[in-house]
Design an enzyme around this catalytic site. Structure first.
Site, short mmCIF file in Angstrom:
data_model
loop_
_atom_site.label_atom_id
_atom_site.label_comp_id
_atom_site.label_asym_id
_atom_site.label_seq_id
_atom_site.Cartn_x
_atom_site.Cartn_y
_atom_site.Cartn_z
N THR A 77 37.02 67.59 75.50
CA THR A 77 36.34 68.35 75.29
C THR A 77 36.87 69.20 73.43
O THR A 77 38.11 68.48 73.43
CB THR A 77 37.13 69.47 76.28
OG1 THR A 77 38.83 69.35 76.25
CG2 THR A 77 36.95 69.19 77.64
N ASP A 78 36.06 70.03 73.16
CA ASP A 78 36.22 70.50 71.99
C ASP A 78 37.32 71.42 71.51
O ASP A 78 37.61 71.88 72.34
CB ASP A 78 34.86 71.24 71.51
CG ASP A 78 33.49 70.46 71.17
OD1 ASP A 78 34.00 69.08 70.98
OD2 ASP A 78 32.36 70.49 70.84
N ARG A 79 37.35 71.90 70.12
CA ARG A 79 37.98 72.81 69.95
C ARG A 79 37.78 73.90 71.07
O ARG A 79 36.61 74.32 70.49
CB ARG A 79 37.67 73.20 68.58
CG ARG A 79 38.95 74.36 68.14
CD ARG A 79 38.98 74.46 66.58
NE ARG A 79 40.88 75.30 66.51
CZ ARG A 79 40.68 75.44 64.95
NH1 ARG A 79 40.04 74.82 63.82
NH2 ARG A 79 41.05 76.89 64.56
N SER A 126 29.60 66.67 72.01
CA SER A 126 28.74 68.49 71.69
C SER A 126 27.46 68.71 72.66
O SER A 126 27.19 69.80 72.27
CB SER A 126 29.23 68.90 70.23
OG SER A 126 30.22 68.70 69.77
#
Length: 247
Positions: free
Chosen positions: A55-57, A197
């Site tokens: 997962t992204d930030r 993303s």
């Protein structure tokens, strides 16, 4: 005495607000980095997590799955206690079990589900956990827009430029938009796997169409036209959750 190597599967959840994403990064605090740090102390071995999703930030997880190999003689039933005691409160270990040596949390996953939460009632205490919009969203209208994503497609135009995946074809199994309480919707997106993303760009593009800022056929264009660069309409990370992994 040579200890038998074991393959350990862990299931966990986390609040991604304080982390630079899931994946380990030099000099950054990440979810993977925190878990590996504790496991290295506990097992006295170098540990590398293999995980179902990255997962992204700022993105959260209700369900994440990882596995790692170890020759430690720590009883399997003690891992959850040791991890829970040492990890920050925003990472919660759900289960720990020994699995077949060939199990791979990433490659064996058959389905990954993400949810994205949108609210039309501003609440400062929910700012890290959903996207705010000014007016109520009609779930049925938005779900119809998302239907263009269903099936097997090349999602090359739905990823950020730093995505390193060589294969960009993915299958989307199902997308549902449901009301959640009186002032929110949840967007459920089920697929085989996702690019960097990808979900955030999918949601952002669908919302631009919903609000009339893009043409109705824009998703189909992005899925089929690779002759030009399309703008990436990226929604905020805070509303996104890795929700479920199935094997």
């Amino acid at each position: 005495m040579l200890m038998r190597r074991k393959n350990i599967k862990i299931e966990f959840r986390y609040d991604g607000s304080s982390y630079y994403g899931f994946q380990r990064q030099p000099n950054k605090i990440t979810v993977q980095g925190e878990i590996e740090k504790v496991l290295r102390i506990v097992t006295k071995e170098e540990i590398n997590l293999i995980s179902a999703g990255r997962t992204d930030r700022g993105v959260h997880a209700n369900h994440q799955v990882s596995n790692f190999y170890t020759s430690s003689n720590i009883p399997i039933e003690k891992y959850k206690y040791l991890l829970t005691r040492a990890l920050p409160n925003d990472i919660d270990i759900l289960s720990v079990e020994e699995v077949d040596e060939n199990f791979n949390a990433r490659h064996n996953a058959k389905m990954r589900e993400y949810i994205y939460i949108i609210s039309w009632e501003k609440n400062p205490f929910e700012a890290r956990y959903c996207k705010f919009v000014k007016e109520k969203i009609v779930a049925e209208k938005l779900e119809k827009i998302f239907s263009d994503f269903i099936g097997v497609h090349d999602f090359k135009n739905f990823r950020l430029s730093d995505c390193v995946s060589k294969v960009t074809v993915r299958e989307i199994y199902q997308i549902e938009v449901k009301y959640f309480g009186e002032n929110k919707i949840k967007i459920y997106i089920k697929g085989s796997a996702f690019l960097k993303s990808q979900v955030r760009i999918m949601v952002g593009t669908a919302l631009e169409i919903y609000y009339g800022r893009l043409l109705e056929n824009h998703i189909r264009l992005m899925l089929n036209d690779f002759t030009k660069e399309y703008k990436k309409n990226l929604v905020e990370a805070e509303g996104l959750y890795l929700n479920k992994i199935e094997y």
